[in-house]
Design a protein around this motif. Structure first.
Motif, mmCIF file in Angstrom:
data_model
loop_
_atom_site.group_PDB
_atom_site.id
_atom_site.type_symbol
_atom_site.label_atom_id
_atom_site.label_comp_id
_atom_site.label_asym_id
_atom_site.label_seq_id
_atom_site.Cartn_x
_atom_site.Cartn_y
_atom_site.Cartn_z
ATOM 1 N N THR A 313 -2.579 60.610 42.124
ATOM 2 C CA THR A 313 -2.680 59.598 43.189
ATOM 3 C C THR A 313 -1.367 59.373 43.923
ATOM 4 O O THR A 313 -1.336 58.621 44.900
ATOM 5 C CB THR A 313 -3.168 58.260 42.612
ATOM 6 N N GLN A 314 -0.304 60.006 43.466
ATOM 7 C CA GLN A 314 1.000 59.820 44.101
ATOM 8 C C GLN A 314 0.935 60.239 45.566
ATOM 9 O O GLN A 314 0.395 61.282 45.922
ATOM 10 C CB GLN A 314 2.053 60.652 43.374
ATOM 11 N N GLY A 315 1.484 59.383 46.430
ATOM 12 C CA GLY A 315 1.463 59.666 47.855
ATOM 13 C C GLY A 315 0.169 59.297 48.543
ATOM 14 O O GLY A 315 -0.006 59.575 49.726
ATOM 15 N N THR A 316 -0.761 58.684 47.795
ATOM 16 C CA THR A 316 -2.020 58.235 48.376
ATOM 17 C C THR A 316 -2.147 56.724 48.179
ATOM 18 O O THR A 316 -1.329 56.108 47.473
ATOM 19 C CB THR A 316 -3.244 58.908 47.705
ATOM 20 N N ASP A 317 -3.182 56.125 48.757
ATOM 21 C CA ASP A 317 -3.409 54.697 48.561
ATOM 22 C C ASP A 317 -4.597 54.428 47.640
ATOM 23 O O ASP A 317 -5.115 53.311 47.597
ATOM 24 C CB ASP A 317 -3.600 53.974 49.891
#
Length: 320
Positions: A313-317
């Motif tokens: 999920t890194q870099g996402t919301d």
């Protein structure tokens, strides 16, 4: 679209053959990174080419994200609160899984003489159709993007998904690996239906499109009445406060567990004999709790999941 089939890693192939019998490993299909029986290739083209109607309502989900509960909400709203029909007719008949002939092939005789092929059965349903699937969007009918019917997508904390899926796999599919092995397979996209995050992001990245509604299991548990109202608004239906209360009461966990139309008792009894719970100790509608993973995962396994979630999920919301 070209769909390709690939053998799983030898370790996972061996686990499946040990559990399901020699030659019965699952396969990984692309696009979608979906793990299913090899004969899915006989159905995937028909699913991709299946005709879509504007008044369809599709419930799309990774398994064990609250889809049975949400499907009953959808069906009741669509069908003017037909509680009697909900009790009398199996959900798998009223709101069929389009890939049922692949993943529920040993049970389809319970769904009626006209359920010889789940793709054809869905095609012949009268409108408005309620259709369910655990396939990711990229392996669903290509007409979905053109016709744009209503699509509801349920998601849930993957830790709870994994625990629920572990018991589900024992109950319906005789898959009895130990819990830590199941977790490792889940983290490595090797469990049935494959990549959890690929599945989620296919829907999450389309969430701003007007025909898609994302529903979180945790929000359903926190305020089921609000979820009922959200679904009704999304479907263009008006419900009174009394009708919302009726649906909420009817779909309480204990009531759903007793409802033979959606508790999968017919399937589990076929698998394990009458009164299957007495023999297995597992209900299909098992606990319905948020955070049940804490009762099963070690600190080390929980840490692995946390790292896996962060990485994906890194870099996402997207957050759980």
């Amino acid at each position: 679209m070209r769909v390709s089939r690939h053998q799983l890693d030898d370790r996972y192939k061996a686990i499946y053959e040990n559990q399901l019998g020699e030659g019965n490993s699952l396969w990984e299909f692309h696009p979608g990174k979906v793990v299913l029986p090899g004969f899915f290739e006989n159905y995937v083209g028909r699913i991709l080419d299946a005709p879509i109607r504007k008044d369809d309502v599709w419930l799309v989900s990774y398994p064990k994200t609250g889809s049975t509960w949400c499907q009953e909400m959808i069906w009741l709203i669509q069908n003017n609160l037909d509680f009697e029909g909900s009790r009398r007719v199996l959900q798998q008949v009223r709101a069929p899984l389009i890939e049922a002939s692949v993943v529920l092939f040993e049970f389809t005789s319970l769904f009626g003489d006209d359920f010889t092929n789940s793709v054809d059965y869905v095609a012949n349903l009268p409108s408005p159709r309620a259709i369910k699937t655990h396939l990711p969007l990229e392996l669903l009918p290509t007409q979905l993007d053109k016709v744009k019917p209503k699509i509801i997508y349920t998601m849930r904390n993957p830790k709870d998904v994994c625990v629920s899926y572990y018991f589900h796999s024992q109950l319906l599919h005789d898959f009895y690996v130990d819990f830590d092995t199941f977790c490792e397979m889940f983290l490595n996209d090797a469990i049935a239906y494959g990549s959890f995050f690929n599945h989620c992001f296919e829907a999450w990245n389309k969430r701003h499109e007007g025909n898609i509604l994302i529903i979180r299991y945790e929000d359903m548990k926190k305020d089921a009445k609000k979820t009922v109202r959200n679904i009704a608004d999304f479907l263009g239906k008006t419900l009174s406060d009394t009708e919302v209360d009726m649906i909420d009461s009817y779909l309480s966990f204990e009531c759903m567990r007793k409802n033979k139309g959606c508790n999968v008792e017919a399937l589990t009894d076929k698998k394990h004999g009458e009164h299957s719970f007495d023999k297995t100790g597992i209900h299909f509608l098992r606990k319905g709790q948020v955070g049940d993973w804490k009762n099963y995962m070690s600190e080390e396994m929980s840490r692995k999941f946390d790292e896996w979630i962060k990485k994906n999920t890194q870099g996402t919301d997207l957050r759980f």
